[in-house]
Design a protein around this motif. Structure first.
Motif: not given
Length: 317
Positions: A108, A112, A128-133
């Motif tokens: 992460r 980022e 890797y990917a994550s829900a955007p905030t």
């Protein structure tokens, strides 16, 4: 580090003189922990890995591998055909227990742009990917001033924009801690205007005009220094199979998991877990978990389990 003494690492020998004892100890531990990390997660490690990660010489990398081998002889064996050390059948972590959070946090942080790839211990990161905030606009000068006030036990005059007031207001606060609610960064502080401890969002501190000595003691913030234990379990209306899946997700034992949280952060924890309102307001598949010890938690947070909104409980956010 584990209970093994630094002497076991070969630290303090005459050949180490001049490097600075404290610095060498930290460096040795880091390199040996890196070797173990690579063995556990990648299954192999060699001199080039250590040299590239820490910028050390061939001799130093070889010495580190030999030192680790002496400490944990069952953890790695040399594969002559591959010309690398591979994880041994009797592998058992010597420095740090296997921690998925440690591995995933590196993914992460690199993704980022918080950590450089060169500092990451994972050689080939999986996609890797994550829900955007939304990016929270914490001004670095503001953060520096708040952290400085915490260290010097000072009060600072801030210009703060709250939702309850159309215009920003100036007030004196005495910060003593930094907190993260899973979405936003706060400072925990005594508000001299309202004569109580509150949470202040760092992004809403628009200006810091002055500072002065503070007589407020962080010890008096009982909500910060008290803990509440949340006991959560699968939603009772889930099927037996679904309940088992949820138990796996949350690492439950005996049908429940215990989560400790500071009382000052209880609202945020309940909201993040979806436990701040009546569980019947959502479908069991969406709600997934329920609070099993409402009677113990409710005295700290009266809105628990009710259909009313607890938003008014949040102070100056």
């Amino acid at each position: 580090m584990c209970a093994h003494s630094w002497r076991a690492l070969g630290v303090g020998r005459e050949s180490d003189v001049g490097k600075g004892k404290a610095e060498l100890r930290w460096g040795v531990e880091q390199r040996l922990e890196f070797i173990e990390f690579r063995l556990f997660w990648e299954g192999h490690v060699n001199r080039i890995d250590v040299m590239q990660q820490f910028g050390v010489s061939v001799n130093q990398a070889s010495a580190d591998l030999n030192r680790y081998l002496a400490l944990a002889p069952d953890n790695m064996v040399y594969d002559k055909s591959a010309r690398t050390y591979v994880r041994g059948n009797g592998f058992a972590c010597y420095f740090r227990e296997p921690d998925a959070a440690h591995y995933l946090s590196q993914l992460r942080l690199v993704a980022e742009n918080v950590m450089d790839q060169e500092d990451c211990w994972i050689p080939e990161r999986p996609p890797y990917a994550s829900a955007p905030t939304p990016v929270r606009g914490v001004n670095p000068m503001t953060l520096r001033s708040v952290v400085g006030a915490i260290r010097r036990a000072e009060a600072i005059e801030v210009k703060y924009q709250s939702l309850s007031s159309p215009e920003p207001r100036r007030r004196w606060i005495a910060p003593h801690a930094i907190a993260f609610d899973g979405f936003r960064w706060h400072t925990r502080a005594f508000c001299l205007t309202d004569d109580c401890f509150k949470d202040f969002l760092l992004s809403r501190i628009l200006e810091i005009r002055g500072s002065r000595e503070s007589e407020i003691s962080a010890i008096d913030d009982r909500d910060w220094h008290s803990e509440v234990t949340l006991e959560v379990g699968p939603h009772p209306d889930l099927s037996e199979t679904q309940a088992k899946v949820i138990a796996l997700d949350y690492g439950m034992r005996g049908g429940k998991a215990k989560i400790k949280v500071r009382r000052a952060l209880l609202y945020y924890a309940l909201r993040r877990l979806g436990l701040d309102t009546d569980p019947a307001a959502r479908s069991p598949k969406d709600q997934q978990i329920v609070l099993l010890n409402q009677d113990q938690v409710r005295p700290h947070f009266p809105s628990v389990g009710s259909s009313s909104s607890p938003a008014s409980q949040v102070l100056e956010s």
